[in-house]
Design a protein around this motif. Structure first.
Motif, PDB file in Angstrom:
ATOM      1  N   LEU A   1       0.816  -1.203   0.000  1.00  0.00           N
ATOM      2  CA  LEU A   1       0.000   0.000   0.000  1.00  0.00           C
ATOM      3  C   LEU A   1       0.856   1.262   0.000  1.00  0.00           C
ATOM      4  CD1 LEU A   1      -2.624   1.555   0.118  1.00  0.00           C
ATOM      5  CD2 LEU A   1      -2.688   1.157   2.592  1.00  0.00           C
TER       6      LEU A   1
ATOM      7  N   ILE B   1      -6.618  -1.180   0.387  1.00  0.00           N
ATOM      8  CA  ILE B   1      -7.236  -0.648   1.600  1.00  0.00           C
ATOM      9  C   ILE B   1      -8.547  -1.366   1.900  1.00  0.00           C
ATOM     10  CG2 ILE B   1      -8.361   1.404   2.569  1.00  0.00           C
ATOM     11  CD1 ILE B   1      -6.187   3.084   1.168  1.00  0.00           C
TER      12      ILE B   1
ATOM     13  N   VAL C   1      -3.246   1.299   6.857  1.00  0.00           N
ATOM     14  CA  VAL C   1      -2.932   2.635   6.336  1.00  0.00           C
ATOM     15  C   VAL C   1      -1.923   3.370   7.206  1.00  0.00           C
ATOM     16  CG1 VAL C   1      -5.201   2.824   5.257  1.00  0.00           C
ATOM     17  CG2 VAL C   1      -4.845   3.781   7.551  1.00  0.00           C
TER      18      VAL C   1
ATOM     19  N   THR D   1      -7.450   6.669   3.145  1.00  0.00           N
ATOM     20  CA  THR D   1      -6.832   6.321   4.435  1.00  0.00           C
ATOM     21  C   THR D   1      -7.641   6.888   5.595  1.00  0.00           C
ATOM     22  OG1 THR D   1      -5.329   8.248   4.564  1.00  0.00           O
ATOM     23  CG2 THR D   1      -4.527   6.288   3.380  1.00  0.00           C
TER      24      THR D   1
ATOM     25  N   HIS E   1     -10.470   4.778   6.467  1.00  0.00           N
ATOM     26  CA  HIS E   1     -10.146   3.418   6.936  1.00  0.00           C
ATOM     27  C   HIS E   1      -9.109   3.439   8.057  1.00  0.00           C
ATOM     28  CE1 HIS E   1     -12.094   2.547   3.076  1.00  0.00           C
ATOM     29  NE2 HIS E   1     -12.356   1.355   3.563  1.00  0.00           N
TER      30      HIS E   1
END
Length: 215
Positions: free
Chosen positions: A57, A73, A79, A105, A108
């Motif tokens: 990521l 994600i 994240v 991000t 999440h």
């Protein structure tokens, strides 16, 4: 033969980082969303790190592969996972103006209190680099506008000290004032944002600060 083996081992050691990373890193590097989705579905470890400490990521964030970042994600990628430089997908997206990934991000579990290697939140480098919409997004998310980094600087100070005083930074200063940033929080030498703006002849910024009550 011994020399040949030694040469081969040395060659492996000098191979590019991607060659020593996971299949998922390779797929991200190749910008192959379908391969990333295939590897996720097969149970590939999603937060494995390469030799720089980057997760797939974080690599997708660096490369600004938005849809790949989204897929990772949604699949549960962390994240907030940091690399060897203390960058995370959230922090990097903020600092580099990757607005779409930043929003993902934040949706999440981004840790608004996390800091980079300079001890700064995502807001501080975003303010310095003139990322107007990123600053707006981070302020709305609730990032501490008065956080002080290891250099003794806030987002407001960096938006003045490390900028050219142009329209983008003027707008960022305007946003920080509206968000309630402490206007008189000085640097380690006791110099306030207003004084810095005056010293750099950033007249529009100085005027905004004065109007807002800065000293």
């Amino acid at each position: 033969m011994r020399h040949v083996i030694h040469a081969l081992l040395l060659l492996v050691a000098l191979m590019p980082i991607a060659a020593r990373a996971s299949a998922l890193h390779d797929a991200v590097g190749a910008a192959s969303l379908s391969r990333v989705e295939e590897l996720i579905a097969s149970g590939e470890a999603i937060d494995t790190k390469d030799s720089l400490g980057r997760t797939p990521l974080l690599l997708a964030t660096e490369l600004n592969h938005i849809e790949i970042a989204r897929a990772l994600i949604v699949a549960g990628a962390d994240v907030n996972a940091k690399d060897s430089k203390l960058d995370s997908p959230y922090l990097y997206a903020g600092a580099e103006g990757r607005l779409d990934i930043l929003k993902l991000t934040l949706e999440h579990g981004a840790d608004l209190r996390s800091t980079n290697r300079y001890g700064g939140t995502a807001l501080i480098p975003a303010a310095e680099r003139g990322h107007v919409e990123v600053v707006r997004t981070l302020i709305a998310a609730g990032v501490d506008v008065d956080h002080v980094n290891k250099l003794g600087w806030t987002a407001l100070l960096e938006a003045i000290l490390l900028s050219n005083g142009g329209p983008a930074h003027q707008e960022i200063v305007r946003q920080l004032i509206a968000a309630g940033a402490s206007l008189n929080l000085a640097d380690r030498e006791g110099v306030t944002p207003l004084r810095h703006a005056q010293n750099k002849d950033f007249q529009p910024i100085a005027a905004m600060l004065l109007e807002a009550g800065a000293r």
